[in-house]
Design a protein around this motif. Structure first.
Motif, PDB file in Angstrom:
ATOM      1  N   ARG A   1       1.763  16.961 -13.269  1.00  0.00           N
ATOM      2  CA  ARG A   1       1.488  18.294 -12.729  1.00  0.00           C
ATOM      3  C   ARG A   1       0.016  18.451 -12.336  1.00  0.00           C
ATOM      4  O   ARG A   1      -0.638  19.465 -12.640  1.00  0.00           O
ATOM      5  CB  ARG A   1       1.887  19.375 -13.737  1.00  0.00           C
ATOM      6  CG  ARG A   1       3.381  19.384 -14.028  1.00  0.00           C
ATOM      7  CD  ARG A   1       3.762  20.488 -14.977  1.00  0.00           C
ATOM      8  NE  ARG A   1       5.195  20.492 -15.223  1.00  0.00           N
ATOM      9  CZ  ARG A   1       5.818  21.363 -16.020  1.00  0.00           C
ATOM     10  NH1 ARG A   1       5.104  22.324 -16.643  1.00  0.00           N
ATOM     11  NH2 ARG A   1       7.128  21.307 -16.199  1.00  0.00           N
ATOM     12  N   GLU A   2      -0.478  17.424 -11.671  1.00  0.00           N
ATOM     13  CA  GLU A   2      -1.856  17.477 -11.191  1.00  0.00           C
ATOM     14  C   GLU A   2      -1.877  18.153  -9.820  1.00  0.00           C
ATOM     15  O   GLU A   2      -0.987  18.939  -9.500  1.00  0.00           O
ATOM     16  CB  GLU A   2      -2.430  16.062 -11.134  1.00  0.00           C
ATOM     17  CG  GLU A   2      -2.513  15.403 -12.518  1.00  0.00           C
ATOM     18  CD  GLU A   2      -3.038  13.990 -12.456  1.00  0.00           C
ATOM     19  OE1 GLU A   2      -3.382  13.517 -11.353  1.00  0.00           O
ATOM     20  OE2 GLU A   2      -3.104  13.338 -13.518  1.00  0.00           O
ATOM     21  N   GLU A   3      -2.916  17.849  -8.979  1.00  0.00           N
ATOM     22  CA  GLU A   3      -3.041  18.528  -7.693  1.00  0.00           C
ATOM     23  C   GLU A   3      -1.804  18.278  -6.845  1.00  0.00           C
ATOM     24  O   GLU A   3      -1.134  17.261  -6.980  1.00  0.00           O
ATOM     25  CB  GLU A   3      -4.313  18.060  -6.962  1.00  0.00           C
ATOM     26  CG  GLU A   3      -4.255  16.650  -6.406  1.00  0.00           C
ATOM     27  CD  GLU A   3      -4.703  15.587  -7.397  1.00  0.00           C
ATOM     28  OE1 GLU A   3      -4.939  14.452  -6.950  1.00  0.00           O
ATOM     29  OE2 GLU A   3      -4.817  15.891  -8.595  1.00  0.00           O
ATOM     30  N   PRO A   4      -1.474  19.200  -5.945  1.00  0.00           N
ATOM     31  CA  PRO A   4      -0.260  19.061  -5.129  1.00  0.00           C
ATOM     32  C   PRO A   4      -0.322  17.821  -4.236  1.00  0.00           C
ATOM     33  O   PRO A   4      -1.405  17.374  -3.847  1.00  0.00           O
ATOM     34  CB  PRO A   4      -0.240  20.355  -4.296  1.00  0.00           C
ATOM     35  CG  PRO A   4      -1.662  20.842  -4.290  1.00  0.00           C
ATOM     36  CD  PRO A   4      -2.233  20.423  -5.610  1.00  0.00           C
TER      37      PRO A   4
ATOM     38  N   ILE B   1       0.844  -1.199   0.000  1.00  0.00           N
ATOM     39  CA  ILE B   1       0.000   0.000   0.000  1.00  0.00           C
ATOM     40  C   ILE B   1       0.880   1.251   0.000  1.00  0.00           C
ATOM     41  O   ILE B   1       0.574   2.241  -0.682  1.00  0.00           O
ATOM     42  CB  ILE B   1      -0.945  -0.016   1.215  1.00  0.00           C
ATOM     43  CG1 ILE B   1      -2.019  -1.093   1.028  1.00  0.00           C
ATOM     44  CG2 ILE B   1      -1.596   1.349   1.422  1.00  0.00           C
ATOM     45  CD1 ILE B   1      -2.892  -1.308   2.246  1.00  0.00           C
ATOM     46  N   MET B   2       1.978   1.212   0.733  1.00  0.00           N
ATOM     47  CA  MET B   2       2.926   2.325   0.715  1.00  0.00           C
ATOM     48  C   MET B   2       3.476   2.514  -0.689  1.00  0.00           C
ATOM     49  O   MET B   2       3.587   3.649  -1.186  1.00  0.00           O
ATOM     50  CB  MET B   2       4.054   2.062   1.711  1.00  0.00           C
ATOM     51  CG  MET B   2       3.603   2.083   3.168  1.00  0.00           C
ATOM     52  SD  MET B   2       4.844   1.420   4.323  1.00  0.00           S
ATOM     53  CE  MET B   2       6.170   2.611   4.132  1.00  0.00           C
ATOM     54  N   LEU B   3       3.822   1.418  -1.357  1.00  0.00           N
ATOM     55  CA  LEU B   3       4.329   1.499  -2.728  1.00  0.00           C
ATOM     56  C   LEU B   3       3.263   2.077  -3.656  1.00  0.00           C
ATOM     57  O   LEU B   3       3.570   2.930  -4.515  1.00  0.00           O
ATOM     58  CB  LEU B   3       4.756   0.112  -3.211  1.00  0.00           C
ATOM     59  CG  LEU B   3       5.220   0.019  -4.664  1.00  0.00           C
ATOM     60  CD1 LEU B   3       6.465   0.874  -4.902  1.00  0.00           C
ATOM     61  CD2 LEU B   3       5.498  -1.436  -5.050  1.00  0.00           C
ATOM     62  N   TYR B   4       2.029   1.631  -3.492  1.00  0.00           N
ATOM     63  CA  TYR B   4       0.940   2.126  -4.335  1.00  0.00           C
ATOM     64  C   TYR B   4       0.791   3.643  -4.196  1.00  0.00           C
ATOM     65  O   TYR B   4       0.644   4.359  -5.194  1.00  0.00           O
ATOM     66  CB  TYR B   4      -0.360   1.430  -3.959  1.00  0.00           C
ATOM     67  CG  TYR B   4      -1.577   1.967  -4.677  1.00  0.00           C
ATOM     68  CD1 TYR B   4      -1.875   1.544  -5.973  1.00  0.00           C
ATOM     69  CD2 TYR B   4      -2.408   2.918  -4.082  1.00  0.00           C
ATOM     70  CE1 TYR B   4      -2.982   2.041  -6.645  1.00  0.00           C
ATOM     71  CE2 TYR B   4      -3.501   3.428  -4.751  1.00  0.00           C
ATOM     72  CZ  TYR B   4      -3.784   2.978  -6.027  1.00  0.00           C
ATOM     73  OH  TYR B   4      -4.876   3.489  -6.693  1.00  0.00           O
ATOM     74  N   GLU B   5       0.846   4.148  -2.968  1.00  0.00           N
ATOM     75  CA  GLU B   5       0.709   5.585  -2.749  1.00  0.00           C
ATOM     76  C   GLU B   5       1.885   6.355  -3.353  1.00  0.00           C
ATOM     77  O   GLU B   5       1.710   7.469  -3.859  1.00  0.00           O
ATOM     78  CB  GLU B   5       0.604   5.882  -1.243  1.00  0.00           C
ATOM     79  CG  GLU B   5      -0.737   5.529  -0.646  1.00  0.00           C
ATOM     80  CD  GLU B   5      -1.871   6.375  -1.224  1.00  0.00           C
ATOM     81  OE1 GLU B   5      -1.661   7.589  -1.433  1.00  0.00           O
ATOM     82  OE2 GLU B   5      -2.954   5.819  -1.467  1.00  0.00           O
ATOM     83  N   VAL B   6       3.069   5.763  -3.300  1.00  0.00           N
ATOM     84  CA  VAL B   6       4.237   6.406  -3.909  1.00  0.00           C
ATOM     85  C   VAL B   6       4.062   6.491  -5.421  1.00  0.00           C
ATOM     86  O   VAL B   6       4.365   7.528  -6.039  1.00  0.00           O
ATOM     87  CB  VAL B   6       5.527   5.630  -3.547  1.00  0.00           C
ATOM     88  CG1 VAL B   6       6.701   6.098  -4.406  1.00  0.00           C
ATOM     89  CG2 VAL B   6       5.858   5.825  -2.065  1.00  0.00           C
ATOM     90  N   VAL B   7       3.559   5.438  -6.044  1.00  0.00           N
ATOM     91  CA  VAL B   7       3.301   5.454  -7.495  1.00  0.00           C
ATOM     92  C   VAL B   7       2.272   6.525  -7.840  1.00  0.00           C
ATOM     93  O   VAL B   7       2.440   7.288  -8.807  1.00  0.00           O
ATOM     94  CB  VAL B   7       2.831   4.067  -7.979  1.00  0.00           C
ATOM     95  CG1 VAL B   7       2.382   4.132  -9.436  1.00  0.00           C
ATOM     96  CG2 VAL B   7       3.936   3.033  -7.815  1.00  0.00           C
ATOM     97  N   GLU B   8       1.187   6.578  -7.070  1.00  0.00           N
ATOM     98  CA  GLU B   8       0.140   7.569  -7.319  1.00  0.00           C
ATOM     99  C   GLU B   8       0.694   8.994  -7.203  1.00  0.00           C
ATOM    100  O   GLU B   8       0.406   9.848  -8.044  1.00  0.00           O
ATOM    101  CB  GLU B   8      -0.990   7.373  -6.307  1.00  0.00           C
ATOM    102  CG  GLU B   8      -1.805   6.113  -6.514  1.00  0.00           C
ATOM    103  CD  GLU B   8      -2.853   6.287  -7.589  1.00  0.00           C
ATOM    104  OE1 GLU B   8      -3.854   6.967  -7.336  1.00  0.00           O
ATOM    105  OE2 GLU B   8      -2.654   5.744  -8.695  1.00  0.00           O
ATOM    106  N   ALA B   9       1.489   9.254  -6.164  1.00  0.00           N
ATOM    107  CA  ALA B   9       2.060  10.586  -5.978  1.00  0.00           C
ATOM    108  C   ALA B   9       3.028  10.929  -7.108  1.00  0.00           C
ATOM    109  O   ALA B   9       3.050  12.072  -7.602  1.00  0.00           O
ATOM    110  CB  ALA B   9       2.773  10.662  -4.628  1.00  0.00           C
ATOM    111  N   TYR B  10       3.816   9.954  -7.514  1.00  0.00           N
ATOM    112  CA  TYR B  10       4.792  10.174  -8.588  1.00  0.00           C
ATOM    113  C   TYR B  10       4.073  10.550  -9.891  1.00  0.00           C
ATOM    114  O   TYR B  10       4.520  11.456 -10.610  1.00  0.00           O
ATOM    115  CB  TYR B  10       5.632   8.917  -8.785  1.00  0.00           C
ATOM    116  CG  TYR B  10       6.769   9.076  -9.755  1.00  0.00           C
ATOM    117  CD1 TYR B  10       7.940   9.732  -9.385  1.00  0.00           C
ATOM    118  CD2 TYR B  10       6.684   8.560 -11.047  1.00  0.00           C
ATOM    119  CE1 TYR B  10       8.996   9.867 -10.275  1.00  0.00           C
ATOM    120  CE2 TYR B  10       7.727   8.688 -11.941  1.00  0.00           C
ATOM    121  CZ  TYR B  10       8.887   9.352 -11.547  1.00  0.00           C
ATOM    122  OH  TYR B  10       9.932   9.484 -12.452  1.00  0.00           O
TER     123      TYR B  10
END
Length: 338
Positions: free
Chosen positions: A240-243, A225-234
């Motif tokens: 250049r979507e929402e901060p 889940i941590m990896l998934y969130e990192v991919v989403e943020a990346y």
């Protein structure tokens, strides 16, 4: 006439005496039989009670030996045992424990197994034991579909190189193993959070956290889940979507985790095997689970870093998870008493 009456009376008495003798023998035999049955049942009950007691003690010893989060112990007693002597470090640690006891009202602690899952175990155990529900984002998405989404929708076929802690496993079966880990997390979390009775929930947690294979699946699910969130943020940063949360800026600023693949290969894969979570990953852990992790860092006593929150930016409705560490590597669970 009198002779006949006497003879009839005598005969009757003799008959009654003979009958009584037979009945007496039967009664004696019956009483002896009942006494023997009672004695046997008593011995059998005693034997079964002893057997049950031994079996119960065996199971209790086995559970305690396997339990990865031990029962609570007195904080100052633990400090006195662990930090004997008059060295500078021992004095410093005892002072830190005394500060926790008197100023923070921490009277007890639960020791957590010292391995490279220590911090994830301490956090997840408290989430389960407190009955904290799923994070808001997990209620909106089916976490069972996250491996499939990364692999097929976002083209992250490199997740086949995902390694499962001490198993050091990578290969084409990684997807199937990840799905089983996610299923274990979702099922156990839903079951435990639905258990309203505190004592019953504690018993369920003790059972779960005494089975190493089940535990490891939960921790690997959290890692993924941590990896998934990192991919989403990346992806959001790249498009250049929402901060995104500032913790991702810290994470991607490291040469060893400049993108999701390097984060997985250089950091995530080794967690549970050869390394624990570092400070940035601890920020990420609190963020994805939507809890404020408050850490009492005893080796930083008398500094501004004695108490640190992970993440430092959190929502007011997030539950607080307290941790205690002596070295930023292994963690225990502090218990508050007023």
């Amino acid at each position: 006439g009198r002779h006949e009456v006497w003879s009839w009376t005598t005969a009757t008495k003799e008959s009654l005496c003979l009958l009584w003798q037979k009945v007496k023998v039967q009664l004696m035999l019956s009483m002896s039989f009942l006494a023997a049955v009672f004695w046997y049942c008593r011995r059998l009950y005693s034997f079964l009670a002893q057997l049950l007691k031994r079996w119960s003690n065996y199971l209790q010893r086995k559970l305690i030996r396997n339990l990865s989060v031990l029962t609570e112990v007195d904080l100052l007693g633990y400090s006195a045992r662990e930090w004997k002597g008059e060295t500078k470090q021992a004095k410093h640690m005892r002072e830190a424990y005394e500060e926790l006891f008197w100023s923070c009202h921490i009277k007890y602690l639960r020791q957590v197994r010292r391995d490279n899952y220590s911090v994830v175990r301490a956090v997840l155990f408290q989430i389960f034991s407190q009955g904290i529900p799923f994070p808001s984002w997990m209620k909106e998405r089916d976490i069972l579909k996250l491996p499939e989404k990364l692999l097929y929708s976002q083209g992250c076929n490199w997740i086949q190189q995902y390694s499962f802690g001490p198993e050091r496993y990578t290969g084409p079966n990684a997807f199937g193993k990840l799905r089983k880990c996610m299923e274990a997390l979702k099922t156990n979390w839903a079951e435990i959070s639905a258990t309203k009775d505190h004592e019953e929930r504690g018993n369920v947690c003790n059972t779960l956290f005494s089975d190493e294979s089940k535990e490891h699946r939960l921790y690997e699910a959290i890692k993924f889940i941590m990896l998934y969130e990192v991919v989403e943020a990346y992806e959001r940063i790249k498009n250049r979507e929402e901060p995104v949360h500032n913790l991702f800026s810290l994470l991607f600023a490291r040469d060893s985790s400049s993108d999701p693949l390097s984060f997985m290969m250089n950091h995530l894969n080794s967690i549970g095997d050869s390394i624990c979570l570092d400070q940035v990953e601890l920020f990420l852990l609190g963020y994805v689970l939507e809890v404020k992790i408050r850490v009492y860092r005893l080796h930083r006593f008398n500094t501004e870093e004695f108490q640190v929150n992970y993440p430092d930016e959190y929502r007011r409705e997030w539950s607080e998870i307290p941790l205690l560490t002596e070295d930023d590597r292994y963690y225990h669970i502090p218990l508050f008493r007023t």
